[in-house]
Design a protein around this motif. Structure first.
Motif, PDB file in Angstrom:
ATOM      1  N   GLY A 177       1.847  -9.857   6.295  1.00  0.00           N
ATOM      2  CA  GLY A 177       2.104  -8.430   6.442  1.00  0.00           C
ATOM      3  C   GLY A 177       1.638  -7.600   5.263  1.00  0.00           C
ATOM      4  N   THR A 178       1.468  -6.319   5.525  1.00  0.00           N
ATOM      5  CA  THR A 178       1.207  -5.308   4.498  1.00  0.00           C
ATOM      6  C   THR A 178       2.376  -4.332   4.517  1.00  0.00           C
ATOM      7  N   ARG A 179       3.026  -4.198   3.367  1.00  0.00           N
ATOM      8  CA  ARG A 179       4.137  -3.245   3.250  1.00  0.00           C
ATOM      9  C   ARG A 179       3.546  -1.878   2.950  1.00  0.00           C
ATOM     10  N   LEU A 180       3.635  -0.961   3.903  1.00  0.00           N
ATOM     11  CA  LEU A 180       3.051   0.371   3.772  1.00  0.00           C
ATOM     12  C   LEU A 180       4.136   1.401   3.500  1.00  0.00           C
ATOM     13  N   THR A 181       3.895   2.202   2.487  1.00  0.00           N
ATOM     14  CA  THR A 181       4.779   3.325   2.186  1.00  0.00           C
ATOM     15  C   THR A 181       3.952   4.606   2.228  1.00  0.00           C
ATOM     16  N   VAL A 182       4.384   5.561   3.040  1.00  0.00           N
ATOM     17  CA  VAL A 182       3.698   6.847   3.152  1.00  0.00           C
ATOM     18  C   VAL A 182       4.543   7.902   2.451  1.00  0.00           C
ATOM     19  N   LEU A 213       0.852  -1.186   0.000  1.00  0.00           N
ATOM     20  CA  LEU A 213       0.000   0.000   0.000  1.00  0.00           C
ATOM     21  C   LEU A 213       0.888   1.237   0.000  1.00  0.00           C
ATOM     22  N   VAL A 214       0.605   2.127  -0.943  1.00  0.00           N
ATOM     23  CA  VAL A 214       1.269   3.422  -0.983  1.00  0.00           C
ATOM     24  C   VAL A 214       0.198   4.482  -0.753  1.00  0.00           C
ATOM     25  N   MET A 215       0.414   5.355   0.195  1.00  0.00           N
ATOM     26  CA  MET A 215      -0.587   6.373   0.477  1.00  0.00           C
ATOM     27  C   MET A 215       0.073   7.705   0.798  1.00  0.00           C
ATOM     28  N   GLY A 216      -0.642   8.775   0.482  1.00  0.00           N
ATOM     29  CA  GLY A 216      -0.184  10.104   0.809  1.00  0.00           C
ATOM     30  C   GLY A 216      -0.558  10.451   2.243  1.00  0.00           C
ATOM     31  N   MET A 217       0.023  11.500   2.731  1.00  0.00           N
ATOM     32  CA  MET A 217      -0.174  11.871   4.134  1.00  0.00           C
ATOM     33  C   MET A 217      -1.597  12.346   4.422  1.00  0.00           C
ATOM     34  N   LEU A 272      -1.168   9.822   8.054  1.00  0.00           N
ATOM     35  CA  LEU A 272       0.089   9.208   8.466  1.00  0.00           C
ATOM     36  C   LEU A 272       1.286  10.062   8.061  1.00  0.00           C
ATOM     37  N   GLN A 273       2.406   9.760   8.690  1.00  0.00           N
ATOM     38  CA  GLN A 273       3.665  10.440   8.430  1.00  0.00           C
ATOM     39  C   GLN A 273       4.610   9.496   7.686  1.00  0.00           C
ATOM     40  N   PRO A 274       5.585  10.031   6.966  1.00  0.00           N
ATOM     41  CA  PRO A 274       6.532   9.141   6.263  1.00  0.00           C
ATOM     42  C   PRO A 274       7.210   8.140   7.201  1.00  0.00           C
ATOM     43  N   GLU A 275       7.440   8.505   8.457  1.00  0.00           N
ATOM     44  CA  GLU A 275       8.082   7.574   9.379  1.00  0.00           C
ATOM     45  C   GLU A 275       7.185   6.398   9.783  1.00  0.00           C
ATOM     46  N   ASP A 276       5.916   6.460   9.379  1.00  0.00           N
ATOM     47  CA  ASP A 276       5.016   5.331   9.618  1.00  0.00           C
ATOM     48  C   ASP A 276       5.176   4.235   8.562  1.00  0.00           C
ATOM     49  N   SER A 277       5.981   4.491   7.559  1.00  0.00           N
ATOM     50  CA  SER A 277       6.251   3.471   6.547  1.00  0.00           C
ATOM     51  C   SER A 277       6.916   2.273   7.214  1.00  0.00           C
ATOM     52  N   ALA A 278       6.351   1.088   6.992  1.00  0.00           N
ATOM     53  CA  ALA A 278       6.829  -0.118   7.681  1.00  0.00           C
ATOM     54  C   ALA A 278       6.054  -1.315   7.159  1.00  0.00           C
ATOM     55  N   LEU A 279       6.395  -2.479   7.667  1.00  0.00           N
ATOM     56  CA  LEU A 279       5.616  -3.702   7.438  1.00  0.00           C
ATOM     57  C   LEU A 279       4.640  -3.836   8.612  1.00  0.00           C
ATOM     58  N   TYR A 280       3.359  -3.917   8.322  1.00  0.00           N
ATOM     59  CA  TYR A 280       2.357  -4.064   9.369  1.00  0.00           C
ATOM     60  C   TYR A 280       1.899  -5.511   9.383  1.00  0.00           C
ATOM     61  N   LEU A 281       2.095  -6.126  10.532  1.00  0.00           N
ATOM     62  CA  LEU A 281       1.818  -7.550  10.701  1.00  0.00           C
ATOM     63  C   LEU A 281       0.607  -7.758  11.598  1.00  0.00           C
ATOM     64  N   CYS A 282      -0.203  -8.707  11.206  1.00  0.00           N
ATOM     65  CA  CYS A 282      -1.310  -9.154  12.025  1.00  0.00           C
ATOM     66  C   CYS A 282      -0.953 -10.532  12.568  1.00  0.00           C
TER      67      CYS A 282
END
Lengths: 113, 113
Positions: B107-112, B11-15, B81-91
């Motif tokens: 996981g979901t690889r998130l890029t902000v 997932l790529v999302m803007g702030m 979200l902030q760019p520093e929230d970019s991470a792998l989110y695991l359930c």
């Protein structure tokens, strides 16, 4: 709170060699110790765990040992294969209520053919 | 079957965007977890749901909002979200909180941006 130290941070072995990863924990109340394997781009996979009433547990080529007195536990992988290459995390938990896992910082295992 | 599924994978999302991450398990587990994992670091616990109720919030910023619609589903709503929230989110899920093995999704690889 609980603190888990894991060593080494990187481990390189030749195929067929054994690999040992060691963890120490600080809270003597911890009684559950899982090990996770995380391959690149994947989530952590539970590979083996041990509870404090057991000193050793084996599953084919992997084994975990626990020394409650010294508060350390270790992962042993025998006859390593290239597909064992991954990051391995140890963790500790107190099995009660809403206890949570405290992870070590991880060990990158590289198995060369 | 110890499968936990997560969508989307990337997932790529803007702030200024609002998006949601989804997690599902059909193992009858009654505890579900959200973790955040930065590169070369262990997973960090964010939230724990036990029997569909939020039981642990590890002081996560309010721009992350968890939801557990039923015992099989777990969502994480993201906003501002902030760019520093970019991470792998695991359930992850376990039979019950505190007592049982935790099984992770991919996981979901998130890029902000």
């Amino acid at each position: 709170g609980e603190n888990v130290e894991q060593h080494p941070s990187t481990l390189s072995v030749q195929e067929g060699d054994s690999a040992v990863i060691k963890c120490t924990y600080s809270d003597s109340a911890s009684n559950y110790f899982p090990w996770y394997k995380q391959e690149l781009g994947k989530g952590p996979q539970l590979i083996i765990d041990i509870r404090s009433n057991v000193g050793e547990k084996k599953d084919q080529r992997i084994a975990v040992t626990l020394n409650k007195t010294a508060k350390h536990f270790s992962l042993h992988i025998t006859e390593t294969q290239p597909e064992d290459s991954a990051v391995y995390f140890c963790a500790a938990s107190i099995e009660s209520g809403y206890s949570t896992l405290t992870f070590g910082k991880g060990t990158m295992l590289l198995v060369s053919p | 079957d110890t499968e936990v599924t997560q969508t989307p994978k990337h997932l790529v999302m803007g702030m200024t965007n609002k998006k949601s991450l989804k997690c599902e398990q059909h193992m009858g587990h009654r505890a579900m977890y959200w973790y955040k994992q930065k590169a070369k670091k262990p997973p960090e616990l964010m939230f724990v749901y036990s029997y569909e109720k939020l039981s642990i919030n590890e002081s996560v910023p309010s721009r992350f909002s968890p939801e557990c619609p039923n015992s099989s589903l777990l969502n994480l709503h993201l906003h501002a979200l902030q760019p520093e929230d970019s991470a792998l989110y695991l359930c992850a899920s376990s039979q019950a909180s505190g007592d049982y093995e935790q099984y992770f999704g991919p996981g979901t690889r998130l890029t902000v941006t």
